[in-house]
Design an enzyme around this catalytic site. Structure first.
Site, short mmCIF file in Angstrom:
data_model
loop_
_atom_site.label_atom_id
_atom_site.label_comp_id
_atom_site.label_asym_id
_atom_site.label_seq_id
_atom_site.Cartn_x
_atom_site.Cartn_y
_atom_site.Cartn_z
N ARG A 185 43.64 12.51 103.82
CA ARG A 185 44.19 13.75 103.25
C ARG A 185 45.59 14.03 103.82
O ARG A 185 46.46 14.52 103.11
CB ARG A 185 43.26 14.93 103.55
CG ARG A 185 42.02 14.91 102.69
CD ARG A 185 40.93 15.78 103.23
NE ARG A 185 41.24 17.19 103.23
CZ ARG A 185 40.57 18.10 103.94
NH1 ARG A 185 39.58 17.73 104.72
NH2 ARG A 185 40.90 19.36 103.88
N ARG A 200 32.36 20.20 106.11
CA ARG A 200 32.69 19.77 104.74
C ARG A 200 32.74 18.24 104.69
O ARG A 200 33.21 17.60 105.61
CB ARG A 200 34.06 20.34 104.35
CG ARG A 200 33.97 21.55 103.46
CD ARG A 200 35.30 22.27 103.32
NE ARG A 200 36.42 21.43 102.91
CZ ARG A 200 37.65 21.90 102.76
NH1 ARG A 200 37.94 23.16 102.97
NH2 ARG A 200 38.63 21.09 102.39
N ARG A 209 35.75 22.73 112.16
CA ARG A 209 35.56 23.71 111.09
C ARG A 209 34.14 23.63 110.52
O ARG A 209 33.60 22.54 110.35
CB ARG A 209 36.57 23.46 109.96
CG ARG A 209 36.28 24.38 108.77
CD ARG A 209 37.40 24.48 107.80
NE ARG A 209 37.72 23.19 107.20
CZ ARG A 209 38.69 23.05 106.33
NH1 ARG A 209 39.43 24.07 105.99
NH2 ARG A 209 38.94 21.86 105.83
N ARG A 217 50.28 21.62 94.53
CA ARG A 217 50.14 20.57 95.53
C ARG A 217 50.95 19.34 95.18
O ARG A 217 50.94 18.37 95.94
CB ARG A 217 48.67 20.18 95.57
CG ARG A 217 48.04 20.32 96.91
CD ARG A 217 46.64 19.79 96.75
NE ARG A 217 45.97 19.70 97.99
CZ ARG A 217 45.20 20.66 98.50
NH1 ARG A 217 45.06 21.80 97.88
NH2 ARG A 217 44.60 20.44 99.64
P1 AP5 Z 1 41.70 26.63 107.20
O1 AP5 Z 1 42.25 28.00 107.09
O2 AP5 Z 1 40.36 26.36 106.63
O3 AP5 Z 1 42.78 25.56 106.74
P2 AP5 Z 1 43.34 25.18 105.30
O4 AP5 Z 1 44.81 25.02 105.45
O5 AP5 Z 1 42.82 26.12 104.27
O6 AP5 Z 1 42.67 23.73 105.19
P3 AP5 Z 1 41.88 23.04 104.00
O7 AP5 Z 1 41.16 21.87 104.59
O8 AP5 Z 1 41.09 24.02 103.23
O9 AP5 Z 1 43.06 22.53 103.21
P4 AP5 Z 1 43.07 21.46 102.17
O10 AP5 Z 1 44.40 21.79 101.64
O11 AP5 Z 1 42.91 20.08 102.59
O12 AP5 Z 1 41.72 21.75 101.34
P5 AP5 Z 1 41.47 22.45 99.95
O13 AP5 Z 1 40.17 23.14 100.03
O14 AP5 Z 1 42.67 23.22 99.51
O15 AP5 Z 1 41.68 26.25 108.77
C1 AP5 Z 1 41.19 25.01 109.22
C2 AP5 Z 1 40.35 25.21 110.49
O16 AP5 Z 1 41.21 25.60 111.55
C3 AP5 Z 1 39.30 26.32 110.37
O17 AP5 Z 1 38.16 25.96 111.08
C4 AP5 Z 1 39.97 27.53 111.00
O18 AP5 Z 1 39.03 28.40 111.55
C5 AP5 Z 1 40.86 26.90 112.05
N1 AP5 Z 1 42.10 27.62 112.23
C6 AP5 Z 1 42.87 28.21 111.27
N2 AP5 Z 1 43.97 28.78 111.82
C7 AP5 Z 1 43.89 28.52 113.16
C8 AP5 Z 1 44.75 28.83 114.26
N3 AP5 Z 1 45.89 29.53 114.11
N4 AP5 Z 1 44.38 28.39 115.48
C9 AP5 Z 1 43.21 27.69 115.65
N5 AP5 Z 1 42.37 27.38 114.66
C10 AP5 Z 1 42.70 27.77 113.42
O19 AP5 Z 1 41.33 21.18 99.01
C11 AP5 Z 1 40.27 20.26 99.15
C12 AP5 Z 1 40.42 19.15 98.15
O20 AP5 Z 1 40.38 19.70 96.80
C13 AP5 Z 1 41.74 18.38 98.19
O21 AP5 Z 1 41.69 17.33 99.14
C14 AP5 Z 1 41.84 17.87 96.75
O22 AP5 Z 1 41.01 16.76 96.53
C15 AP5 Z 1 41.27 19.02 95.94
N6 AP5 Z 1 42.31 19.96 95.49
C16 AP5 Z 1 42.42 21.29 95.83
N7 AP5 Z 1 43.49 21.84 95.24
C17 AP5 Z 1 44.09 20.85 94.51
C18 AP5 Z 1 45.25 20.80 93.69
N8 AP5 Z 1 46.05 21.89 93.53
N9 AP5 Z 1 45.57 19.62 93.11
C19 AP5 Z 1 44.80 18.53 93.29
N10 AP5 Z 1 43.69 18.50 94.05
C20 AP5 Z 1 43.34 19.66 94.66
MG MG Z 2 41.44 25.91 102.66
#
Ligand code: AP5
Ligand code: MG
Length: 214
Positions: free
Chosen positions: A171, A160, A127, A88
Site C-alpha cells: 500500500r 484489517r 490498529r 487517490r
Molecule cells: P487512521 O486514522 O486509521 O489512518 P488512515 O490514514 O485513515 O489510514 P488507512 O489505512 O485507513 O488509510 P488507507 O488510505 O490505506 O485506507 P482506506 O481505508 O482509505 O490511523 C491509523 C492508525 O494509527 C490507527 O490505529 C490510529 O489510531 C493510529 N493513529 C492515528 N493518528 C495517530 C497519531 N497522531 N499518533 C499515533 N497513532 C495514531 O483504503 C483502503 C483500501 O480501499 C485502499 O488500499 C484501496 O484498495 C481502496 N480504496 C479506498 N479509497 C480508494 C480510492 N479513492 N481509489 C481507489 N481505491 C480506494
Molecule cells: Mg482510514
C-alpha cells in the site's frame, strides 16, 4: 467547508477526518469505509473492490468516482464534507474538479497529514477496526474500554486484512506511485496545507483546526 484529507495509509486521515466532521457537523466520507461496508454486505461492488483491497492495490477509478460524486450531492453535504481516501489518483482529482465545477463549487482545503514510512508499519499493526460501525482503535494509543470489543457498537474489533505488514508495504508503494502526485496537484491550486502527523492525535487536530480557522 469542503476538505480533502491526504496522506499515506495509516497517516491518521480517518482519525482526524472523524474529529473534523464532528466539530463542524459535516459528513465524513471515507471511500475505504464505503468499500468495507459493501464487502461486509456482500454487494457486487464489495466483491469487486475486495480483490484489489486485499492486495493493497487501488480499486479502479471507474468504480470510485461516481460513488463519491453521488454521495456529495446528498442533502447532508449542503454545508460541506470531509473526503478521506478520495481522491487517490490524478484522474480521480480531475474528475472531482469537473463534478464540482459543474455545480459551481470547489474544494477549500487539501490537508496533507505527513508521516514517514518508517512510522507507518508499526501504527498499522496496532490498529484495530470495527467492521460493523467503522470505528478505529490502536492497541497502545486508543485502546477500547473492554479488550477486543468496540466502544461504540459492542462488535468485535479486528486487524484489517490489509493491515498485515506485507500488504502495508504494498500500500505504501502504491501511495508513493499513485497518490503522492496529488500533493503537487493541490499545491499548484494553492489549497494544500501540511500538518505533521507524527505528533499526538490532539496536537495534529489542533494544527488542522488552526489552518481551517485562520
Ligand atoms: P487512521 O486514522 O486509521 O489512518 P488512515 O490514514 O485513515 O489510514 P488507512 O489505512 O485507513 O488509510 P488507507 O488510505 O490505506 O485506507 P482506506 O481505508 O482509505 O490511523 C491509523 C492508525 O494509527 C490507527 O490505529 C490510529 O489510531 C493510529 N493513529 C492515528 N493518528 C495517530 C497519531 N497522531 N499518533 C499515533 N497513532 C495514531 O483504503 C483502503 C483500501 O480501499 C485502499 O488500499 C484501496 O484498495 C481502496 N480504496 C479506498 N479509497 C480508494 C480510492 N479513492 N481509489 C481507489 N481505491 C480506494
Ligand atoms: Mg482510514
Amino acid at each position: 467547508m469542503k476538505i480533502i484529507m491526504l496522506g499515506a495509509p495509516g497517516a491518521g486521515k480517518g482519525t482526524q477526518a472523524k474529529r473534523i466532521a464532528d466539530k463542524y457537523s459535516i459528513p465524513h466520507i471515507s471511500t475505504g469505509d464505503i468499500f468495507r461496508a459493501n464487502i461486509k454486505n456482500g454487494t457486487e461492488l464489495g466483491k469487486k473492490a475486495k480483490t484489489y483491497m486485499d492486495q493493497g492495490l487501488l480499486v479502479p477509478d471507474e468504480l470510485v468516482v461516481d460513488l463519491v460524486v453521488d454521495r456529495f450531492k446528498e442533502a447532508d453535504c449542503a454545508n460541506g464534507y470531509v473526503l478521506d481516501g478520495f481522491p487517490r489518483t490524478i484522474p480521480q482529482a480531475e474528475a472531482l474538479d469537473t463534478a464540482l465545477t459543474a455545480i459551481g463549487e470547489s474544494v477549500d482545503y487539501a490537508v496533507n497529514v505527513e508521516v514517514p514510512d518508517s512510522n507507518i508499519v508499526a501504527r498499522m499493526s496496532g490498529r484495530r477496526a470495527c467492521l460493523n460501525c467503522g470505528a478505529t482503535y490502536h492497541l497502545e494509543h486508543i485502546p477500547t474500554k473492554v479488550e477486543g470489543i468496540c466502544d461504540v457498537c459492542g462488535s468485535e474489533i479486528v486487524l484489517r486484512e490489509d493491515d498485515k505488514p506485507e500488504t502495508v508495504l504494498n500500500r505504501l508503494k502504491v501511495y508513493h506511485d499513485q497518490t503522492q502526485p496529488l500533493i503537487d496537484y493541490y499545491t499548484k491550486k494553492g489549497i494544500l496545507k501540511e500538518v505533521d502527523g507524527t505528533k499526538d492525535m490532539a496536537e495534529v487536530f489542533d494544527a488542522i483546526i488552526a489552518i481551517l480557522e485562520k
